[in-house]
Write an enzyme that holds these catalytic residues in place. Structure first.
Site, mmCIF file in Angstrom:
data_model
loop_
_atom_site.group_PDB
_atom_site.id
_atom_site.type_symbol
_atom_site.label_atom_id
_atom_site.label_comp_id
_atom_site.label_asym_id
_atom_site.label_seq_id
_atom_site.Cartn_x
_atom_site.Cartn_y
_atom_site.Cartn_z
ATOM 1 N N GLN A 91 1.212 22.997 5.551
ATOM 2 C CA GLN A 91 1.823 23.036 4.227
ATOM 3 C C GLN A 91 0.786 22.629 3.191
ATOM 4 O O GLN A 91 0.351 21.483 3.152
ATOM 5 C CB GLN A 91 3.015 22.081 4.151
ATOM 6 C CG GLN A 91 3.675 22.080 2.775
ATOM 7 C CD GLN A 91 4.619 20.911 2.571
ATOM 8 O OE1 GLN A 91 5.153 20.376 3.535
ATOM 9 N NE2 GLN A 91 4.810 20.518 1.324
ATOM 10 N N CYS B 201 8.002 21.981 1.696
ATOM 11 C CA CYS B 201 8.323 21.581 3.070
ATOM 12 C C CYS B 201 9.643 22.161 3.560
ATOM 13 O O CYS B 201 9.789 22.469 4.740
ATOM 14 C CB CYS B 201 8.321 20.064 3.214
ATOM 15 S SG CYS B 201 9.430 19.213 2.066
#
Length: 227
Positions: A87, A93
């Site tokens: 990420q 997320c």
């Protein structure tokens, strides 16, 4: 690093999001109302992934650093088709956890849309390259931003977000924790289709036990849609 508006842990919004991305309406995101065995029975079956939302506390960061040191020199073997990505987009997320949940379950049909295109173009890429590809994907960004505005809280206050989504999946009989902030997938031992729910609940409880004074944990599950 670009910044997205964070997704809210709202099952209705997240279900709408995965359908917009191209996931079949046969699947949905549902609340896990409790982690004890009697509460787990209320989750619609089959369950394909757990999604845990928790605060990025000192306890989490300390454990993450220790875990990295312990695993970094171990040449762990993972299935070739385990889909794992880093990420690199701030507040992405929730999307990364949903991608991990869907991409590692072949039974979850992705019939078209931005997710299918993303999975196809990133299939042969490294976890780092996949993270960069998401950051540069304007269509994915637009879909995320549109759904992030539909929660019940003020999504514009995202500068102070400290919560983080991760996914737990059963991949070839191993329970994997897939966290885009970590450098690699985390193995949590053997699991089966029959025991996955209780095994994943145990991992969630371990997160909570490391932060015993913290109550801001939310658990969701990717499951068959309810009639």
């Amino acid at each position: 690093m670009s910044t997205w508006t964070p997704l809210e842990s709202n099952p209705e919004v997240l279900t709408k999001y995965i359908h917009k991305l191209g996931v079949s309406p046969a699947w949905s995101v549902n609340d896990v109302i409790g982690l004890d065995e009697d509460m787990l029975e209320f989750i619609p079956r089959p369950v394909k992934a757990f999604i845990l939302l928790f605060p990025c506390s000192e306890a989490y960061e300390k454990h993450r650093a220790e875990e990295h040191e312990r695993i970094k020199d171990v040449k762990e073997q993972h299935p070739d088709d385990l889909f794992y990505m880093r990420q690199f987009t701030h507040n992405a997320c929730g999307t990364v956890a949903l991608i991990h949940s869907v991409a590692n379950n072949k039974e979850v049909d992705v019939t078209g849309g931005v997710l299918k295109k993303f999975l196809e173009k990133t299939a042969a890429l490294s976890p780092e390259e996949r993270g960069s590809a998401l950051e540069q994907d304007t269509e994915f960004t637009a879909d995320h931003q549109a759904l992030a505005q539909e929660g019940q809280t003020n999504a514009d206050e995202h500068e102070s977000v400290i919560h983080h989504f991760i996914a737990l999946v059963n991949k070839d009989g191993t329970l994997y924790e897939l966290d885009g902030r970590k450098s690699f997938p985390i193995k949590h031992g053997k699991t089966t289709e029959e025991t996955f729910v209780s095994d994943a609940a145990k991992v969630c409880k371990e997160f909570m036990a490391r932060d015993p004074t913290e109550v801001r944990f939310t658990v969701l599950a990717l499951t068959a849609a309810q009639d």
